[in-house]
Structure formats: C-alpha cells, structure tokens
Enzyme design. Structure first.
Site, PDB file in Angstrom:
ATOM      1  N   GLU A   6       0.798  -1.231   0.000  1.00  0.00           N
ATOM      2  CA  GLU A   6       0.000   0.000   0.000  1.00  0.00           C
ATOM      3  C   GLU A   6       0.833   1.285   0.000  1.00  0.00           C
ATOM      4  OE1 GLU A   6      -2.949  -0.046   3.086  1.00  0.00           O
ATOM      5  OE2 GLU A   6      -3.952  -1.808   2.262  1.00  0.00           O
ATOM      6  N   GLU A  19      -5.181  -8.616   0.826  1.00  0.00           N
ATOM      7  CA  GLU A  19      -5.779  -8.321   2.138  1.00  0.00           C
ATOM      8  C   GLU A  19      -7.269  -8.093   1.966  1.00  0.00           C
ATOM      9  OE1 GLU A  19      -4.228  -5.031   4.468  1.00  0.00           O
ATOM     10  OE2 GLU A  19      -2.173  -5.665   4.035  1.00  0.00           O
TER      11      GLU A  19
END
Ligand code: FCB
Length: 441
Positions: free
Chosen positions: A160, A356
């Site tokens: 991320e 995720e």
C-alpha cells in the site's frame, strides 16, 4: 457452523488458487530492542500519535512465538502465508536469521511463504522524500532474496504505497507523521521507483513470481451533480489510478507526472522502471468510499481528520452494516472494483490476488467476521465468473495485532490475542475457514 459448511462450502476457483492469511512485521513481531529503530518506533513514542497510547514493543511477540503461529497456520490449512520482512531488522546483526527460521518452519509445515519487503516500517535513518531510498530498497531486496530465494517463490515488493503516502506523509496520521498534503507526491514516486528497482533486483536473483499489494476500492460520487462527480474522480485518481496506472500502463494519470520530481525526462525514464512487468497484481480491499465536493470543513473519517482544504470531502456510506471500526461492509464493491480494473487495464492487468481483506470485530464468537469473509469470497468469485483472472484470497489477519494509529483497539484476527498473557485463541471465524478449507478437499 458445521451444518452451515455442509450446505455452503467455499466457491470453487480455478486450480492453483491460493487461500492464505496476511500479517506484517511491525504489527505482530515485537522484539523492537532486537533490531534497529524504524519510523514507526519514533512515531509511536510521540505522545498522542497512537490513540490508546500503546506501542508495538511487544505486540504479539511473534518474533519469539513464531513456532506457535506457524502451528496455527498449519492447523488452519491455508496454502500460503503473507508476512512482511522488517527492513530495520534485516539491517541489524542476525536479523535475517529470524526470517530464515520462519521460512524453514513454514516450508516444514507445508505453508508457502510470501514475504512483503516493505510494510511501512522504514529504517529510521531513511526518508521516502529522498530518491536515494529507492536505490537502498533495491539493495535490501537483493540481500533478502539472496538469503531466502532458495525457498521463497512468490514475492511482494511494497504494501500500500498509497496509504503510506496519504496517511504517513500527506495527512500525518501514520509514521513518519508529516502533513505535506500534495507536497507528499514525491513519496509516491519514490516508492513506485523503489518497487521497479526491486523487481529488477529480485529477477536478477532468480525470482519469477513477483507482485505488489496496492490498496484499492471503488469511489462513489455523492450525487450526480458535476461538482460531486469531479471530486469523486479526483479521489479515485489519488487512491487508484495514481498507483495502478504507472505500474500497469507505464504513465501517470493526466496532470500528475508534471508534479513529480525529475519531470519531464527523469519521470519518463523512471516510468520505464516502474512499469517492469509483474507476474501478478495484489489488491488490498476493505470498502468503497463515497465522495463529494469539498464542504469547507474538517471531516472525521475512519479515525482520520481530513483537512478542509482538500478538493473533495468523504461522506458517510448510508445503508450498509459497519464493522466495529466503522468501515462499511460492501462485498459487491469488490466485484465492481475487479471488473472495473479489468475494463480499464485490459490485457495489461496481470492475474489478481486479493492480498488483504478483513474486518475488525470484538469477540471470539465472531459470526460477523464469518459473514464478512463469506460475502467477500463470493463477491470475488463473481468477479472470476465475469472474466477477471483471480488467483488468491488472503484474509487480514491471522492474529489480532497492533493496528497502527488505532493501537490495539481494533481486532482484525482470526485468532484472538490476549495482550496480557499473549495467549492465542482461535475465533469462530478460524474454525469456519479451517472447516471450509478442509471441505474443499
Ligand atoms: C491495511 C494495512 C494493514 C492493516 C489493514 C487493516 O491498510 O495494509 O497493515 O492495517 O489495513
């Protein structure tokens, strides 16, 4: 639960699909005295930065208790485990030995190790505002691959970069705690460059199964009014296209490249590195965001305070259940996201892995988490039926852990952790997933 499984098994994905769980070093390892400091250690030491005043000094003590956690993974029956390697630990004497032991234990348990090389815990002496950090990252990637590459096939470069840029450098809610707003853009560019250089370093070390874990989610305009649509488009650019376009198309969205360091020739040259072909593309999905025109006031959103001067405002998503963190539960937005990616990137989109997906709920009899995971797995399957090449699904997270600026207040684990005794207790969702994986045969 058993009866439910009999009538409601996991949907069938193509052969080779990976079921897994994810964690990250800073959130679970503890043992901070046994490694160099990271930006997160410095950040949590500043009063008021972490809401419950906690630190990750002990966390789940995974560093010392990893055999127990690997046994949990084996019992759960996942194909793969996504963890992160702590760069400051690798920089410390003997630090790589820990990952060597962990990878050996995973292989012995029949669980495929998938390391992420950077999950936000930057060595304290480094700074993503400096281009040099990208070069240093590639050197570090080569060191880790040199040690683990005989047993690790699948690699993730960064976790991320969008959140690390936005939360860590633009809004100051995460380490290193800067509030640069749009002056944080070089941090995005340098992370993307670091990714590309690391892909080259990993390939030079023999790796042939490389991806990244980017956070993405659909952006929904608050209304059809042009100012809301424009604001939503801008937010979508920041969260989705700013990171996916350079990786997958080799260019920044219109108007962004001009703002990056080294423009124009330097950025063009860097984009060639950033767009190194990937073997797969990881997506972390949590929720869609409803966005409208700026409202001229600060906005509280998901634990963040968004300043009034942003050219958009985040609005409440009404009509959906929310997790204990207040995040909306919208499985169908995962299908929408993936089908939208397929439409936008076409053949440039490599196979997708959900690196995720998960939710924060209290309690050990976590029926809400079971419903959440079941709904999202089905939404993923619908994307697969609509032609998106999906190759894996990783639950965030194996263990309750240190949830960044929220401290220990948010529990995302399939396994409950008692932070006083460090005792692990599998929750109902763990049993559900274990039985579902067993039923798969
Ligand atoms: C993601 C992070 C992960 C965890 C989850 C809840 O953005 O990658 O470390 O904090 O959110």
């Amino acid at each position: 639960m058993i009866a439910r499984m009999a009538t409601n098994p996991l949907p069938q994905f193509p052969p080779g699909f990976l079921w897994g769980v994810s964690t990250s070093a800073h959130q679970i390892e503890g043992a901070v005295q046994e490694r160099d400091p990271s930006v997160w250690d410095a950040f949590t030491a500043e009063p008021g930065r972490v809401k419950d005043g906690s630190t990750a000094a002990v966390a789940c003590d995974h560093y010392h208790r990893y055999p127990e956690d690997v046994a949990l993974l084996a019992d759960l029956g996942v194909d793969a485990y996504r963890f992160s390697v702590s760069w400051p630990r690798v920089n410390s004497p003997g630090g790589l030995d820990f990952y060597d032991r962990l990878v050996d234990a995973l292989c012995a348990a029949g669980v495929r190790p998938i390391p992420t090389l950077f999950h936000w815990d930057l060595p304290l002496e480094l700074d993503w505002l400096n281009r040099d950090t990208a070069e240093r990252f590639a050197e570090y990637a080569a060191v880790v691959a040199g040690r683990l590459g005989d047993r690790v096939r699948k690699w993730i470069t960064l976790n991320e970069p969008a959140e690390h840029t936005l939360l860590g450098h633009a809004l100051g809610a995460h380490a290193p705690g800067r509030r640069l707003l749009f002056d944080a853009l070089p941090v995005a560019h340098h992370q993307l460059l670091a990714h590309g250089l690391a892909v080259r370093a990993l390939r030079a070390a023999g790796a042939d199964d490389i991806g990244i874990a980017n956070s993405h989610g659909p952006t929904w305009a608050a209304s059809r009014r042009p100012e809301d649509v424009e604001a939503a488009d801008f937010y979508d650019l920041l969260l989705n296209r700013l990171f996916a376009d350079p990786l997958l198309l080799g260019r920044y969205p219109d108007g962004v490249g001009e703002l990056m360091p080294g423009h124009p020739e330097g950025v063009e040259a860097d984009l060639k590195v950033i767009a190194e072909p990937l073997d797969w593309y990881g997506i972390n999905y949590y929720q869609p965001t409803r966005v409208g025109a700026p409202q001229g006031t600060e906005i509280e959103f998901g634990g963040l305070t968004l300043p009034a001067e942003l050219p958009f405002s985040v609005r409440e998503l009404e009509g959906y259940p929310v997790t204990d963190f207040g995040w909306a539960v919208v499985p169908e937005a995962l299908t929408e996201l993936l089908v939208g990616f397929r439409e936008r990137y076409g053949d440039r989109l490599p196979p997708v892995v959900i690196t995720e997906n998960g939710c924060s709920y209290e309690g050990i009899d976590d029926q809400e988490r079971i419903a959440f995971l079941d709904g999202h797995v089905r939404a993923l399957h619908r994307a697969s039926e609509q032609g998106v090449d999906v190759r894996g699904y990783f639950v965030w997270s194996l263990l309750d852990n240190f949830e960044w600026a929220e401290g220990y207040a948010r529990r995302f684990g399939l396994v409950h952790v008692d932070y006083d005794t460090l005792e692990r207790t599998p929750k109902a969702s763990f049993v559900w997933l274990r039985d579902a994986l067993r039923a798969r045969g």
